[in-house]
Design an enzyme around this catalytic site. Structure first.
Site, mmCIF file in Angstrom:
data_model
loop_
_atom_site.group_PDB
_atom_site.id
_atom_site.type_symbol
_atom_site.label_atom_id
_atom_site.label_comp_id
_atom_site.label_asym_id
_atom_site.label_seq_id
_atom_site.Cartn_x
_atom_site.Cartn_y
_atom_site.Cartn_z
ATOM 1 N N SER A 16 -9.300 -19.850 -12.204
ATOM 2 C CA SER A 16 -10.470 -18.859 -12.538
ATOM 3 C C SER A 16 -11.125 -19.109 -14.196
ATOM 4 O O SER A 16 -12.440 -19.134 -14.473
ATOM 5 C CB SER A 16 -9.752 -17.719 -13.130
ATOM 6 O OG SER A 16 -8.537 -16.799 -13.292
ATOM 7 N N HIS A 20 -12.143 -17.678 -6.789
ATOM 8 C CA HIS A 20 -13.514 -17.908 -6.998
ATOM 9 C C HIS A 20 -13.802 -19.083 -5.542
ATOM 10 O O HIS A 20 -14.767 -19.309 -6.374
ATOM 11 C CB HIS A 20 -13.134 -19.302 -7.846
ATOM 12 C CG HIS A 20 -12.983 -17.242 -9.033
ATOM 13 N ND1 HIS A 20 -14.211 -16.861 -10.589
ATOM 14 C CD2 HIS A 20 -11.295 -16.761 -9.628
ATOM 15 C CE1 HIS A 20 -13.537 -15.589 -10.887
ATOM 16 N NE2 HIS A 20 -12.046 -15.924 -10.925
ATOM 17 N N LYS A 80 -15.864 -10.580 -5.922
ATOM 18 C CA LYS A 80 -16.337 -12.028 -6.575
ATOM 19 C C LYS A 80 -17.868 -12.336 -5.607
ATOM 20 O O LYS A 80 -18.607 -11.304 -5.900
ATOM 21 C CB LYS A 80 -15.186 -12.787 -6.519
ATOM 22 C CG LYS A 80 -14.373 -12.262 -7.764
ATOM 23 C CD LYS A 80 -13.779 -13.685 -7.905
ATOM 24 C CE LYS A 80 -12.602 -12.646 -9.510
ATOM 25 N NZ LYS A 80 -11.654 -13.389 -9.389
HETATM 26 C C1 LIG Z 1 -10.397 -11.713 -9.887
HETATM 27 C C2 LIG Z 1 -8.998 -12.594 -9.760
HETATM 28 C C3 LIG Z 1 -7.879 -11.786 -8.854
HETATM 29 C C4 LIG Z 1 -7.829 -10.282 -9.152
HETATM 30 O O1 LIG Z 1 -8.945 -9.859 -7.765
HETATM 31 P P1 LIG Z 1 -9.954 -8.108 -8.657
HETATM 32 O O2 LIG Z 1 -9.678 -7.762 -6.933
HETATM 33 O O3 LIG Z 1 -10.881 -7.791 -9.714
HETATM 34 O O4 LIG Z 1 -8.626 -7.730 -8.785
HETATM 35 C C5 LIG Z 1 -6.875 -13.003 -8.465
HETATM 36 N N1 LIG Z 1 -6.742 -14.079 -8.445
HETATM 37 C C6 LIG Z 1 -7.869 -14.315 -9.020
HETATM 38 C C7 LIG Z 1 -7.266 -15.858 -9.440
HETATM 39 C C8 LIG Z 1 -9.270 -13.531 -9.499
HETATM 40 O O5 LIG Z 1 -9.742 -14.759 -10.810
#
Ligand SMILES: *Cc1c(COP(=O)(O)O)cnc(C)c1O
Length: 389
Positions: free
Chosen positions: A181, A209, A238
């Protein structure tokens, strides 16, 4: 010192270290431009990679879903919270990544902190990449399994740790981000998969991602490599433009998660209307090959342009481009200067990234138009030329 004074001191310490955060407030929808404090700026730091967050199909599914199924799931899934939307989504998301089953969670964070402790505990081992997402780190800690951290993407280090320690634990689990990320590079997924097999360990891959961005129809990095990790975490906040997450796995593993993952068992299920919106995103994500192509083109173009400004943007595999700046205050100065130019790029500081590696984290959207990219690059060129940056 009284409790409130102690809290004040903790907050002041963040201020003094240049680590206090003041999130900007956005009015209206999330898109390639956003309105902050009454000002419209270009947004280059959202995870809305395909631009679906305000897509009419999602908005309509959300409002129709609310009309039919209400605003809340009203209880944990194990009490009265399992609704049609949840079961349908679990089936469709499992199919999407090529798994037998999946389990929905309210967020990706909840998925990770619930899943890891459901799989490993005291007497077990978990092997974790040094730059894994905080939610994976917290899941490892909560599990009370022995945690062995291997250097970022260093498969030889992981192999060494497995050789040395595997016999100490009953179960073993390897956990990794798929597309990292904060630095935008892929994990060595095939090697992780092979090592997991060789050492009789499970593999949990967090595709937060990568989903929607990588692989045929956006099915993720593991699918693209024709690999089936034991668990794939996909998030819906996302590329899918909504909120929530799923953990795709075998039917058996799903059965254990539904019984043992505390963030599933002891938490109200995600609102059915939100899940309807995520389901509406699915065909759009699958059909978004043009958008994915545009993202790749944006990525190449922006990476090359920033490098031409002597900014050492590393190689990467997707729409996340870190601009390493080192010191915390330097990252924030750049972020402020770009904002003055009408370009919003958030500075990322510890503990989100290791100390001394503060950076701008630039993310691209398929909905960024040519002129958006040009404006942003011109702003970067001006800020790079300023004497105090
Ligand atoms: C954003 C993210 C999360 C968390 O997900 P949310 O739905 O925003 O709580 C978990 N793992 C990774 C690698 C992320 O980038």
């Amino acid at each position: 010192m009284g409790f409130q004074a102690q809290i004040e001191e903790a907050l002041r310490a963040l201020d003094d270290a240049g680590l206090r955060r003041h999130p900007p407030r956005i009015s209206g929808t999330q898109g390639p431009t956003v309105q902050i404090d009454g000002r419209r700026v270009l947004c280059f730091c959202s995870n809305n990679y395909l631009g679906l967050a305000d897509h009419p199909d999602l908005v309509q599914a959300l409002s129709k879903g609310a009309e039919r199924e209400g605003a809340s799931a009203s209880a944990s899934r194990l009490i009265t919270g399992t609704m049609d939307a949840h079961e349908e989504a679990e089936q469709r998301f499992a199919e999407f990544v090529g798994a037998e089953a999946s389990v929905l969670f309210s967020t990706g964070y909840a998925a990770n902190v619930g899943t890891i402790p459901a799989l490993v505990g005291p007497g077990d081992l978990v092997f974790s990449d040094a730059l894994n997402h905080a939610s994976l780190i917290d899941g490892c800690r909560l599990s009370r399994a022995k945690v062995l951290i291997y250097r970022h993407r260093d498969i030889d280090h992981l192999r060494g740790l497995l050789r040395e320690h595997r016999a100490e634990g009953r179960r073993a689990l390897i956990v990794s981000d798929s597309l990292f990320s904060m630095d935008g590079v892929l994990a060595p997924i095939r090697d992780l998969h092979d090592l997991a097999q060789d050492f009789d360990a499970g593999l949990m891959l967090d595709e937060a991602h990568a989903l929607g961005v990588l692989g045929p129809e956006g099915r993720g990095a593991a699918f693209a490599e024709n690999l089936q990790p034991d668990l794939i975490v996909g998030t819906l906040g996302k590329s899918f433009g909504t909120a929530g997450a799923f953990v795709a796995c075998s039917r058996t593993t799903a059965g254990l998660l539904r019984n043992r993952a505390r963030s599933f068992v002891y938490s109200t299920a995600p609102p059915p209307a939100v899940i309807r919106a995520a389901l509406a995103a699915l065909p759009l994500v699958r059909a978004a090959d043009d958008a994915r192509q545009r993202l790749r083109e944006h990525g190449t173009r922006v990476r090359n342009a920033l490098r031409a400004l002597d900014l050492p943007v590393p190689d990467g595999n997707g729409p996340i481009l870190p601009v390493p700046l080192g010191a915390n205050d330097r990252a924030m100065r750049w972020s402020h200067a770009l904002f003055e130019e009408g370009v919003f790029v958030q500075g990322i500081r510890p503990p989100t990234v290791p100390v001394g590696t503060a950076r701008l984290r630039l993310t691209l959207m398929a909905t960024h138009r040519e002129e958006h990219i040009e404006t942003a690059l011109a702003a970067f060129a001006r800020v790079a030329g300023m004497s105090d940056t």
